[in-house]
Design a protein around this motif. Structure first.
Motif, PDB file in Angstrom:
ATOM      1  N   LYS B  74       0.798  -1.227   0.000  1.00 20.17           N
ATOM      2  CA  LYS B  74       0.000   0.000   0.000  1.00 20.17           C
ATOM      3  C   LYS B  74       0.832   1.279   0.000  1.00 20.17           C
ATOM      4  CE  LYS B  74      -3.955  -1.667  -0.239  1.00 20.17           C
ATOM      5  NZ  LYS B  74      -4.685  -1.414  -1.462  1.00 20.17           N
ATOM      6  N   HIS B  75       2.015   1.232   0.559  1.00 21.97           N
ATOM      7  CA  HIS B  75       2.748   2.492   0.732  1.00 21.97           C
ATOM      8  C   HIS B  75       4.139   2.338   0.174  1.00 21.97           C
ATOM      9  CE1 HIS B  75      -0.558   3.461   3.338  1.00 21.97           C
ATOM     10  NE2 HIS B  75      -0.337   2.368   3.997  1.00 21.97           N
ATOM     11  N   VAL B  76       4.431   3.148  -0.812  1.00 22.48           N
ATOM     12  CA  VAL B  76       5.697   3.004  -1.529  1.00 22.48           C
ATOM     13  C   VAL B  76       6.411   4.348  -1.592  1.00 22.48           C
ATOM     14  CG1 VAL B  76       6.733   2.377  -3.723  1.00 22.48           C
ATOM     15  CG2 VAL B  76       4.731   1.161  -2.939  1.00 22.48           C
ATOM     16  N   CYS B  77       7.719   4.300  -1.455  1.00 18.92           N
ATOM     17  CA  CYS B  77       8.512   5.513  -1.647  1.00 18.92           C
ATOM     18  C   CYS B  77       9.438   5.271  -2.823  1.00 18.92           C
ATOM     19  CB  CYS B  77       9.327   5.791  -0.387  1.00 18.92           C
ATOM     20  SG  CYS B  77      10.469   7.157  -0.581  1.00 18.92           S
ATOM     21  N   LEU B  78       9.461   6.181  -3.754  1.00 18.82           N
ATOM     22  CA  LEU B  78      10.340   6.046  -4.915  1.00 18.82           C
ATOM     23  C   LEU B  78      11.498   7.017  -4.760  1.00 18.82           C
ATOM     24  CD1 LEU B  78       7.706   5.877  -7.764  1.00 18.82           C
ATOM     25  CD2 LEU B  78       9.205   4.054  -7.052  1.00 18.82           C
ATOM     26  N   TYR B  79      12.706   6.514  -4.913  1.00 18.28           N
ATOM     27  CA  TYR B  79      13.866   7.372  -4.733  1.00 18.28           C
ATOM     28  C   TYR B  79      14.814   7.214  -5.915  1.00 18.28           C
ATOM     29  CZ  TYR B  79      18.334   9.004  -2.921  1.00 18.28           C
ATOM     30  OH  TYR B  79      19.517   9.665  -2.761  1.00 18.28           O
ATOM     31  N   ASP B  80      15.343   8.341  -6.381  1.00 23.11           N
ATOM     32  CA  ASP B  80      16.513   8.231  -7.253  1.00 23.11           C
ATOM     33  C   ASP B  80      17.391   9.429  -6.963  1.00 23.11           C
ATOM     34  OD1 ASP B  80      14.748  10.020  -8.843  1.00 23.11           O
ATOM     35  OD2 ASP B  80      16.515  10.054 -10.106  1.00 23.11           O
ATOM     36  N   MET B  81      18.645   9.298  -7.251  1.00 23.22           N
ATOM     37  CA  MET B  81      19.577  10.291  -6.727  1.00 23.22           C
ATOM     38  C   MET B  81      19.358  11.685  -7.293  1.00 23.22           C
ATOM     39  SD  MET B  81      23.486   9.494  -6.164  1.00 23.22           S
ATOM     40  CE  MET B  81      24.475  10.424  -5.059  1.00 23.22           C
ATOM     41  N   GLU B  82      19.047  11.747  -8.579  1.00 21.84           N
ATOM     42  CA  GLU B  82      19.008  13.071  -9.172  1.00 21.84           C
ATOM     43  C   GLU B  82      17.622  13.693  -9.227  1.00 21.84           C
ATOM     44  OE1 GLU B  82      21.122  12.066 -12.633  1.00 21.84           O
ATOM     45  OE2 GLU B  82      22.802  11.821 -11.278  1.00 21.84           O
ATOM     46  N   GLU B 120       5.412   8.175  -2.427  1.00 17.81           N
ATOM     47  CA  GLU B 120       6.237   9.299  -2.017  1.00 17.81           C
ATOM     48  C   GLU B 120       7.407   9.371  -2.983  1.00 17.81           C
ATOM     49  OE1 GLU B 120       7.939   8.778   1.800  1.00 17.81           O
ATOM     50  OE2 GLU B 120       8.963  10.702   1.772  1.00 17.81           O
ATOM     51  N   PHE B 121       7.809  10.568  -3.320  1.00 20.06           N
ATOM     52  CA  PHE B 121       8.934  10.724  -4.246  1.00 20.06           C
ATOM     53  C   PHE B 121      10.071  11.422  -3.508  1.00 20.06           C
ATOM     54  CE2 PHE B 121       7.006   9.503  -8.218  1.00 20.06           C
ATOM     55  CZ  PHE B 121       5.659   9.582  -7.937  1.00 20.06           C
ATOM     56  N   ALA B 122      11.241  10.855  -3.564  1.00 12.28           N
ATOM     57  CA  ALA B 122      12.359  11.461  -2.841  1.00 12.28           C
ATOM     58  C   ALA B 122      13.585  11.504  -3.729  1.00 12.28           C
ATOM     59  CB  ALA B 122      12.660  10.638  -1.582  1.00 12.28           C
ATOM     60  N   SER B 123      14.488  12.406  -3.377  1.00 11.15           N
ATOM     61  CA  SER B 123      15.746  12.467  -4.111  1.00 11.15           C
ATOM     62  C   SER B 123      16.850  12.851  -3.136  1.00 11.15           C
ATOM     63  CB  SER B 123      15.667  13.480  -5.250  1.00 11.15           C
ATOM     64  OG  SER B 123      15.631  14.771  -4.720  1.00 11.15           O
ATOM     65  N   TYR B 124      18.027  13.089  -3.664  1.00 10.34           N
ATOM     66  CA  TYR B 124      19.194  13.348  -2.819  1.00 10.34           C
ATOM     67  C   TYR B 124      18.979  14.529  -1.878  1.00 10.34           C
ATOM     68  CZ  TYR B 124      24.103  13.811  -1.599  1.00 10.34           C
ATOM     69  OH  TYR B 124      25.276  13.879  -0.920  1.00 10.34           O
ATOM     70  N   SER B 125      18.203  15.494  -2.328  1.00 12.05           N
ATOM     71  CA  SER B 125      18.010  16.673  -1.481  1.00 12.05           C
ATOM     72  C   SER B 125      17.180  16.359  -0.246  1.00 12.05           C
ATOM     73  CB  SER B 125      17.346  17.801  -2.270  1.00 12.05           C
ATOM     74  OG  SER B 125      16.083  17.355  -2.724  1.00 12.05           O
ATOM     75  N   ASP B 126      16.503  15.208  -0.232  1.00 15.61           N
ATOM     76  CA  ASP B 126      15.755  14.850   0.972  1.00 15.61           C
ATOM     77  C   ASP B 126      16.621  14.094   1.959  1.00 15.61           C
ATOM     78  OD1 ASP B 126      13.193  14.175  -1.309  1.00 15.61           O
ATOM     79  OD2 ASP B 126      13.204  15.811   0.150  1.00 15.61           O
ATOM     80  N   GLY B 127      17.851  13.859   1.579  1.00 16.50           N
ATOM     81  CA  GLY B 127      18.734  13.105   2.446  1.00 16.50           C
ATOM     82  C   GLY B 127      19.642  14.029   3.228  1.00 16.50           C
ATOM     83  N   LYS B 128      20.850  14.178   2.754  1.00 16.12           N
ATOM     84  CA  LYS B 128      21.831  14.943   3.517  1.00 16.12           C
ATOM     85  C   LYS B 128      21.470  16.416   3.619  1.00 16.12           C
ATOM     86  CE  LYS B 128      25.708  11.937   2.668  1.00 16.12           C
ATOM     87  NZ  LYS B 128      27.080  11.808   2.239  1.00 16.12           N
ATOM     88  N   PHE B 191      19.843   7.490  -0.124  1.00 13.02           N
ATOM     89  CA  PHE B 191      18.503   7.527   0.442  1.00 13.02           C
ATOM     90  C   PHE B 191      18.609   8.144   1.843  1.00 13.02           C
ATOM     91  CE2 PHE B 191      14.223   5.925   0.068  1.00 13.02           C
ATOM     92  CZ  PHE B 191      13.779   5.824   1.371  1.00 13.02           C
ATOM     93  N   PRO B 192      17.627   8.982   2.229  1.00 11.80           N
ATOM     94  CA  PRO B 192      17.743   9.677   3.508  1.00 11.80           C
ATOM     95  C   PRO B 192      18.247   8.800   4.642  1.00 11.80           C
ATOM     96  CG  PRO B 192      15.709  10.280   2.444  1.00 11.80           C
ATOM     97  CD  PRO B 192      16.407   9.374   1.505  1.00 11.80           C
ATOM     98  N   ALA B 193      19.404   9.135   5.147  1.00 13.11           N
ATOM     99  CA  ALA B 193      20.078   8.261   6.103  1.00 13.11           C
ATOM    100  C   ALA B 193      19.282   8.071   7.373  1.00 13.11           C
ATOM    101  CB  ALA B 193      21.461   8.829   6.427  1.00 13.11           C
TER     102      ALA B 193
END
Lengths: 220, 231
Positions: B74-82, B120-128, B191-193
């Motif tokens: 049901k709940h997915v987060c998609l991440y790619d670096m750029e 959810e969509f995430a990228s490098y800026s959501d990490g460090k 991915f957000p540490a």
């Protein structure tokens, strides 16, 4: 330890009672302390420039520090002004304009000079609000490099390979920050059983993905 | 010598790959009984890391999401670096008509809402970088407390403070239980540490050779894992 005291080719780091969470929080805290001392140095250098007192107090604000009125008199009017100023000071963070003659932290003004000081300081303050917003941008903010500098693991470069024994696929709060570009391997062997062949296999796998990681590092 | 060694290893990996293809074919056709009933109770949040070059293949990503929906995740987060997936967010949401975007405010409702799939969509800026922004928020609080009660040397920030500030900055999603990496190497690529401390990380190969059977197998293996949280 005595046996390896004279070695100087490789460095072994042992982490005891270590979690990445703790490391990140500690780094943030150290950066905060360093930045605060930087701000204090900045303020002390500004004080010697003879800026008008009202503006000086405003420039010390980065929007959240409310200065108490020093040497408050019994006059309830002053107290009312102080209350207004506390509330207004807290809203500077949102860069809203102050309404009315609210004054922060005027030191040692006596009652008969109050009205003149209030109107004078009000004009200075309206100019000071813009000045303080500019100064807000100049005030030191914490950047990514500051946090990375204060990590416990900043003494070592980022790892090239991370090996996890016992076949688990997790990092378990270990080096979460530093493994951005590093392949992670899990071996089913437990730690005391780790042998040369396991290491050879890990290195061979690393060599296969080496090209990809070099490309990634160049992109950063 | 190294070249010969690598050649031998390539052959070995090729054979291994064939075995895996056969296995996943068997799984998808339902012949292996143990994979039939998947217990998704443990899998509250799934995260997918895609290598940035492969993230441009939006059709493949959508196919993967459809498989996940069919399985019942049901709940997915998609991440790619750029941040490529963030840019294709509109295209993905259009194709997945039963999906909604993950919003912080709905967090309490999302666990109860069984109809939609949240993305959810995430990228490098959501990490460090998000940690740096959260640090600035904490810094502001630190200045306030330091001025009101003098110098404090003891620990003033806790994990809870950090989580709250990350949420305030906008990257406080829940911790994924399982992280699937689609790329050339098994690496979480930033991915957000803060969110992956106990996350199982599984490498799935590259996106263009993704298979339904391997997906089922990874989820199945995840459900068999026993975690010691040290509580």
């Amino acid at each position: 330890m005595a046996a390896t005291a004279n070695n100087n080719k490789t460095l072994l780091l042992i982490c005891v009672a270590y979690t990445s969470y703790d490391e990140i929080i500690h780094a943030v805290q150290e950066s905060c302390k360093v930045k605060r001392s930087e701000i204090e140095e900045l303020n002390s250098s500004k004080a010697s420039n003879g800026v008008a007192e009202g503006v000086e107090e405003v420039s010390k604000l980065n929007g959240i520090i409310a200065h108490d009125v020093q040497g408050p008199s019994e006059n309830s009017f002053h107290k009312f002004q102080a209350l207004n100023s506390n509330r207004a000071c807290n809203s500077v963070k949102g860069v809203e304009n102050k309404n009315g003659p609210s004054v922060c932290g005027i030191q040692g003004f006596c009652a008969d000079k109050w009205v003149d000081a209030a109107s004078g300081a009000c004009n200075c303050l309206n100019g000071g609000v813009e000045e303080s917003t500019n100064k807000q941008q100049v005030l030191p903010t914490i950047k990514l490099l500051d946090v990375e500098k204060h990590m416990y693991m900043s003494v070592a470069p980022e790892p090239d390979i991370l090996i996890r024994t016992s076949g688990e696929n997790r990092l378990s709060n270990f080096l979460l920050w530093q493994t951005t570009n590093c392949p992670l391997y899990s071996l089913t062997a437990l730690w005391p059983e780790l042998g040369l062949w396991h290491l050879v296999w890990a290195v061979l796998n690393y060599q296969r993905s080496h090209y990809y990681f070099e490309k990634k590092k160049k992109q950063l | 010598l190294w070249c010969i060694l690598h050649f031998i290893i390539s052959i070995w990996c090729f054979l291994f790959e064939i075995a895996r293809v056969v296995e996943s074919y068997l799984i998808s056709s339902g012949l292996l009984k143990s994979y039939k009933a998947l217990d998704l109770g443990k899998l509250n949040y799934l995260a997918i890391v895609v290598g940035s070059e492969e993230a441009y293949q939006t059709a493949k990503v959508i196919e993967l999401l459809e498989w996940l929906e069919a399985i019942g995740v049901k709940h997915v987060c998609l991440y790619d670096m750029e941040g490529v997936l963030k840019k294709s967010r509109e295209a993905i949401l259009e194709k997945m008509n039963n999906a909604i975007v993950f919003q912080e405010a709905d967090e309490r409702n999302k666990l109860l809402d069984q109809q939609h799939m949240t993305l959810e969509f995430a990228s490098y800026s959501d990490g460090k970088e998000a940690v740096a922004k959260a640090a600035n928020l904490l810094f502001a609080q630190y200045l306030k407390s330091a001025n009101s009660s003098g110098d404090q040397e003891e620990r003033i920030f806790t994990e809870l403070h950090m989580t709250e500030s990350l949420r305030a900055v906008g990257s406080g999603g829940p911790e994924p239980d399982l992280l699937l990496v689609y790329g050339p190497a098994r690496c979480h690529l930033g991915f957000p540490a803060w969110r992956i401390r106990y996350t199982e990380i599984i490498h799935m190969g590259s996106l263009k050779s993704m298979r339904y059977g391997s997906l089922i197998k990874s989820i199945y293996k995840f459900t068999m894992v026993r975690q010691n949280y040290g509580k």
